[in-house]
Motif scaffolding. Structure first.
Motif, PDB file in Angstrom:
ATOM      1  N   ILE A 191      12.002 129.603 -12.326  1.00  0.00           N
ATOM      2  CA  ILE A 191      12.420 130.356 -13.292  1.00  0.00           C
ATOM      3  C   ILE A 191      12.371 129.753 -14.724  1.00  0.00           C
ATOM      4  CG2 ILE A 191      14.755 131.268 -14.240  1.00  0.00           C
ATOM      5  CD1 ILE A 191      15.674 131.915 -11.286  1.00  0.00           C
ATOM      6  N   GLY A 192      12.604 128.732 -14.836  1.00  0.00           N
ATOM      7  CA  GLY A 192      12.555 127.894 -16.183  1.00  0.00           C
ATOM      8  C   GLY A 192      11.217 127.990 -16.593  1.00  0.00           C
ATOM      9  N   GLU A 193      10.099 127.687 -15.527  1.00  0.00           N
ATOM     10  CA  GLU A 193       8.688 127.524 -16.159  1.00  0.00           C
ATOM     11  C   GLU A 193       8.209 129.110 -16.572  1.00  0.00           C
ATOM     12  OE1 GLU A 193       4.342 126.520 -14.165  1.00  0.00           O
ATOM     13  OE2 GLU A 193       6.078 126.603 -13.049  1.00  0.00           O
ATOM     14  N   LEU A 194       8.708 130.044 -15.779  1.00  0.00           N
ATOM     15  CA  LEU A 194       8.235 131.553 -16.236  1.00  0.00           C
ATOM     16  C   LEU A 194       8.852 131.964 -17.534  1.00  0.00           C
ATOM     17  CD1 LEU A 194       8.564 132.867 -12.276  1.00  0.00           C
ATOM     18  CD2 LEU A 194       6.390 132.626 -13.695  1.00  0.00           C
ATOM     19  N   ARG A 195      10.138 131.404 -17.569  1.00  0.00           N
ATOM     20  CA  ARG A 195      10.682 132.079 -18.892  1.00  0.00           C
ATOM     21  C   ARG A 195      10.072 131.458 -20.159  1.00  0.00           C
ATOM     22  NH1 ARG A 195      15.401 134.931 -18.604  1.00  0.00           N
ATOM     23  NH2 ARG A 195      17.040 134.441 -17.050  1.00  0.00           N
ATOM     24  N   TYR A 196       9.282 130.024 -19.901  1.00  0.00           N
ATOM     25  CA  TYR A 196       8.449 129.574 -20.875  1.00  0.00           C
ATOM     26  C   TYR A 196       7.108 130.245 -20.978  1.00  0.00           C
ATOM     27  CZ  TYR A 196       5.212 126.275 -23.044  1.00  0.00           C
ATOM     28  OH  TYR A 196       4.246 125.790 -23.701  1.00  0.00           O
ATOM     29  N   LEU A 197       6.877 130.599 -19.858  1.00  0.00           N
ATOM     30  CA  LEU A 197       5.468 131.346 -19.896  1.00  0.00           C
ATOM     31  C   LEU A 197       5.571 132.885 -20.608  1.00  0.00           C
ATOM     32  CD1 LEU A 197       4.007 130.304 -16.321  1.00  0.00           C
ATOM     33  CD2 LEU A 197       3.093 129.715 -18.715  1.00  0.00           C
ATOM     34  N   THR A 200       5.499 132.225 -24.120  1.00  0.00           N
ATOM     35  CA  THR A 200       4.214 131.928 -24.777  1.00  0.00           C
ATOM     36  C   THR A 200       3.289 132.771 -24.678  1.00  0.00           C
ATOM     37  OG1 THR A 200       4.919 129.682 -24.077  1.00  0.00           O
ATOM     38  CG2 THR A 200       2.531 129.833 -24.444  1.00  0.00           C
ATOM     39  N   TYR A 201       3.167 133.714 -23.634  1.00  0.00           N
ATOM     40  CA  TYR A 201       2.156 134.722 -23.396  1.00  0.00           C
ATOM     41  C   TYR A 201       2.816 136.063 -23.350  1.00  0.00           C
ATOM     42  CZ  TYR A 201      -0.908 130.668 -22.327  1.00  0.00           C
ATOM     43  OH  TYR A 201      -1.510 129.472 -22.273  1.00  0.00           O
ATOM     44  N   PRO A 202       3.506 136.582 -24.297  1.00  0.00           N
ATOM     45  CA  PRO A 202       4.479 137.692 -24.249  1.00  0.00           C
ATOM     46  C   PRO A 202       3.827 138.994 -23.714  1.00  0.00           C
ATOM     47  CG  PRO A 202       3.831 137.089 -26.376  1.00  0.00           C
ATOM     48  CD  PRO A 202       3.534 136.190 -25.743  1.00  0.00           C
ATOM     49  N   LEU A 203       2.458 139.079 -23.759  1.00  0.00           N
ATOM     50  CA  LEU A 203       1.776 140.375 -23.497  1.00  0.00           C
ATOM     51  C   LEU A 203       1.044 140.286 -22.128  1.00  0.00           C
ATOM     52  CD1 LEU A 203      -0.131 141.234 -26.730  1.00  0.00           C
ATOM     53  CD2 LEU A 203       2.254 142.010 -25.785  1.00  0.00           C
ATOM     54  N   ASN A 204       1.354 139.116 -21.320  1.00  0.00           N
ATOM     55  CA  ASN A 204       0.672 138.787 -20.010  1.00  0.00           C
ATOM     56  C   ASN A 204       1.971 139.390 -18.945  1.00  0.00           C
ATOM     57  OD1 ASN A 204       0.486 137.700 -17.429  1.00  0.00           O
ATOM     58  ND2 ASN A 204      -1.008 136.398 -18.537  1.00  0.00           N
ATOM     59  N   GLU A 205       1.731 140.735 -18.492  1.00  0.00           N
ATOM     60  CA  GLU A 205       2.553 141.331 -17.619  1.00  0.00           C
ATOM     61  C   GLU A 205       2.679 140.726 -16.313  1.00  0.00           C
ATOM     62  OE1 GLU A 205       2.743 145.593 -17.586  1.00  0.00           O
ATOM     63  OE2 GLU A 205       0.906 145.747 -18.665  1.00  0.00           O
ATOM     64  N   TRP A 206       1.719 139.858 -15.966  1.00  0.00           N
ATOM     65  CA  TRP A 206       1.873 139.026 -14.560  1.00  0.00           C
ATOM     66  C   TRP A 206       2.834 137.856 -14.645  1.00  0.00           C
ATOM     67  CZ3 TRP A 206       1.866 134.703 -11.956  1.00  0.00           C
ATOM     68  CH2 TRP A 206       1.557 134.578 -10.478  1.00  0.00           C
ATOM     69  N   PHE A 207       2.922 137.456 -15.777  1.00  0.00           N
ATOM     70  CA  PHE A 207       4.033 136.400 -15.937  1.00  0.00           C
ATOM     71  C   PHE A 207       5.348 136.979 -15.723  1.00  0.00           C
ATOM     72  CE2 PHE A 207       0.900 133.285 -17.986  1.00  0.00           C
ATOM     73  CZ  PHE A 207       0.527 132.727 -16.898  1.00  0.00           C
ATOM     74  N   HIS A 208       5.471 138.062 -16.703  1.00  0.00           N
ATOM     75  CA  HIS A 208       6.893 138.856 -16.611  1.00  0.00           C
ATOM     76  C   HIS A 208       7.249 139.195 -15.085  1.00  0.00           C
ATOM     77  CE1 HIS A 208       7.486 139.315 -20.973  1.00  0.00           C
ATOM     78  NE2 HIS A 208       6.303 139.251 -21.006  1.00  0.00           N
ATOM     79  N   ARG A 209       6.154 139.840 -14.481  1.00  0.00           N
ATOM     80  CA  ARG A 209       6.331 140.387 -13.147  1.00  0.00           C
ATOM     81  C   ARG A 209       7.018 139.143 -12.137  1.00  0.00           C
ATOM     82  NH1 ARG A 209       5.434 141.922  -8.038  1.00  0.00           N
ATOM     83  NH2 ARG A 209       4.935 144.158  -7.911  1.00  0.00           N
ATOM     84  N   GLN A 210       6.435 137.990 -12.174  1.00  0.00           N
ATOM     85  CA  GLN A 210       6.757 136.765 -11.486  1.00  0.00           C
ATOM     86  C   GLN A 210       8.401 136.359 -11.793  1.00  0.00           C
ATOM     87  OE1 GLN A 210       4.870 137.047  -8.940  1.00  0.00           O
ATOM     88  NE2 GLN A 210       3.836 138.251 -10.147  1.00  0.00           N
ATOM     89  N   LEU A 211       8.463 136.654 -13.407  1.00  0.00           N
ATOM     90  CA  LEU A 211      10.006 136.182 -13.538  1.00  0.00           C
ATOM     91  C   LEU A 211      10.937 137.400 -12.952  1.00  0.00           C
ATOM     92  CD1 LEU A 211      11.924 134.690 -15.028  1.00  0.00           C
ATOM     93  CD2 LEU A 211      11.220 136.156 -17.274  1.00  0.00           C
ATOM     94  N   ILE A 212      10.508 138.450 -13.090  1.00  0.00           N
ATOM     95  CA  ILE A 212      11.484 139.378 -12.551  1.00  0.00           C
ATOM     96  C   ILE A 212      11.780 139.218 -10.999  1.00  0.00           C
ATOM     97  CG2 ILE A 212      11.711 141.833 -12.172  1.00  0.00           C
ATOM     98  CD1 ILE A 212      10.312 142.235 -14.590  1.00  0.00           C
ATOM     99  N   VAL A 213      10.631 138.981 -10.324  1.00  0.00           N
ATOM    100  CA  VAL A 213      10.913 138.707  -8.960  1.00  0.00           C
ATOM    101  C   VAL A 213      11.769 137.522  -8.547  1.00  0.00           C
ATOM    102  CG1 VAL A 213       9.466 138.030  -6.858  1.00  0.00           C
ATOM    103  CG2 VAL A 213       8.726 139.914  -8.272  1.00  0.00           C
ATOM    104  N   ALA A 214      11.423 136.332  -9.331  1.00  0.00           N
ATOM    105  CA  ALA A 214      12.062 135.144  -9.059  1.00  0.00           C
ATOM    106  C   ALA A 214      13.547 135.290  -9.408  1.00  0.00           C
ATOM    107  CB  ALA A 214      11.534 134.080  -9.867  1.00  0.00           C
ATOM    108  N   LEU A 215      13.686 135.857 -10.291  1.00  0.00           N
ATOM    109  CA  LEU A 215      15.212 136.197 -10.831  1.00  0.00           C
ATOM    110  C   LEU A 215      15.789 136.996  -9.863  1.00  0.00           C
ATOM    111  CD1 LEU A 215      15.009 136.808 -14.510  1.00  0.00           C
ATOM    112  CD2 LEU A 215      16.441 134.812 -13.498  1.00  0.00           C
TER     113      LEU A 215
END
Length: 269
Positions: A191-197, A200-215
């Motif tokens: 979760i912490g790493e994905l929040r950082y990502l 850092t990459y606010p338009l990368n939907e893949w990172f957002h997706r993994q954060l939502i899944v992890a949470l």
């Protein structure tokens, strides 16, 4: 290794450009000589034309003395290599070829090549349903990066293209490692790493997706929905777009009792 003897030389480009020989840093100091070396390193074992070097250093408006100046930079590199014992009378590392130069680099000497080999290994482990091994290899590969590609080098068009390629490979390695960790159930740790990502990459939907899944899989569905709404706001304000249909589907699953539980939700596209 080299012709007629052995030597231990490493070329590093995943961060500042460094030449390391038997534990000593032998990187040239003059900026343009470093740029020439970076181009030779990035295109290791291939001929780099003099015209390409000129374009890298001066763009489309080179001085009349450009060819002679490039020859001077190559002379400085050879002098440095000889001084440091990288080149010897019976071992040539920097070769003159028709209309250009070639830097001989053996397997294991260039960090970018080692990184890409490890990326392929990690991908193969994951595709073979061995996520633990894949995550470990990719973790070691990503640890090789010490900063932006060629951080101490002034880039022209060719080096910029190489740097973009390596940066995309870094992102792919990171995605695969995160994918493997999610498959292994390491949601809370991510979760912490994905929040950082996503910051850092606010338009990368893949990172957002993994954060939502992890949470969601960590029992934090409210925060997962907040993360989705944050992405929707960013995409709307920056691009005038809505989240992808896949992410909209994910939001509906988070809203449902239990949230997303299927492993397939974590897969990289």
């Amino acid at each position: 290794m080299g012709n007629g003897g052995t030597t231990v030389v490493r070329y590093e480009i995943l961060g500042s450009l460094e030449v390391i020989h038997e534990g000593r840093i032998c990187t040239p100091t003059p900026p343009k000589v470093r740029t020439v070396l970076a181009l030779l390193v990035m295109r290791a074992n291939r001929v780099v034309l003099v015209d390409s070097i000129i374009r890298e250093l001066w763009g489309d408006d080179p001085a009349r003395s450009a060819v002679t100046t490039v020859q001077t930079y190559i002379y400085h590199l050879r002098k440095l290599f000889a001084k440091e014992g990288i080149e010897t009378p019976d071992r040539t590392v920097l070769e003159s070829r028709a209309r250009g130069y070639l830097l001989k680099v053996e397997p294991g000497q260039l960090d970018a090549e080692v990184f890409e080999t490890m990326l392929d290994q990690g991908r193969s482990h994951i595709e073979s349903d061995r996520p633990e091994e894949g995550a470990e290899v990719l973790r070691r590969a990503l640890a090789m990066w010490t900063g932006p590609v060629g951080a101490n080098v002034t880039f022209g068009p060719a080096l910029e293209a190489h740097a973009i390629h390596l940066q995309e490979q870094w992102i792919r390695a990171l995605e695969l490692r995160i994918q493997a960790d999610i498959t292994l159930g390491r949601h809370r740790e991510l979760i912490g790493e994905l929040r950082y990502l996503v910051g850092t990459y606010p338009l990368n939907e893949w990172f957002h997706r993994q954060l939502i899944v992890a949470l969601s899989r960590s029992g934090r569905r409210g925060e997962a929905l907040q993360a989705y709404h944050h992405l929707r706001r960013v995409l709307s304000e920056e691009l005038g777009l809505d989240p992808s249909p896949d992410l909209q589907r994910l939001q509906r699953e988070v809203l449902a009792a239990g949230g997303p539980l299927r492993p397939g939700l974590a897969r990289a596209s």
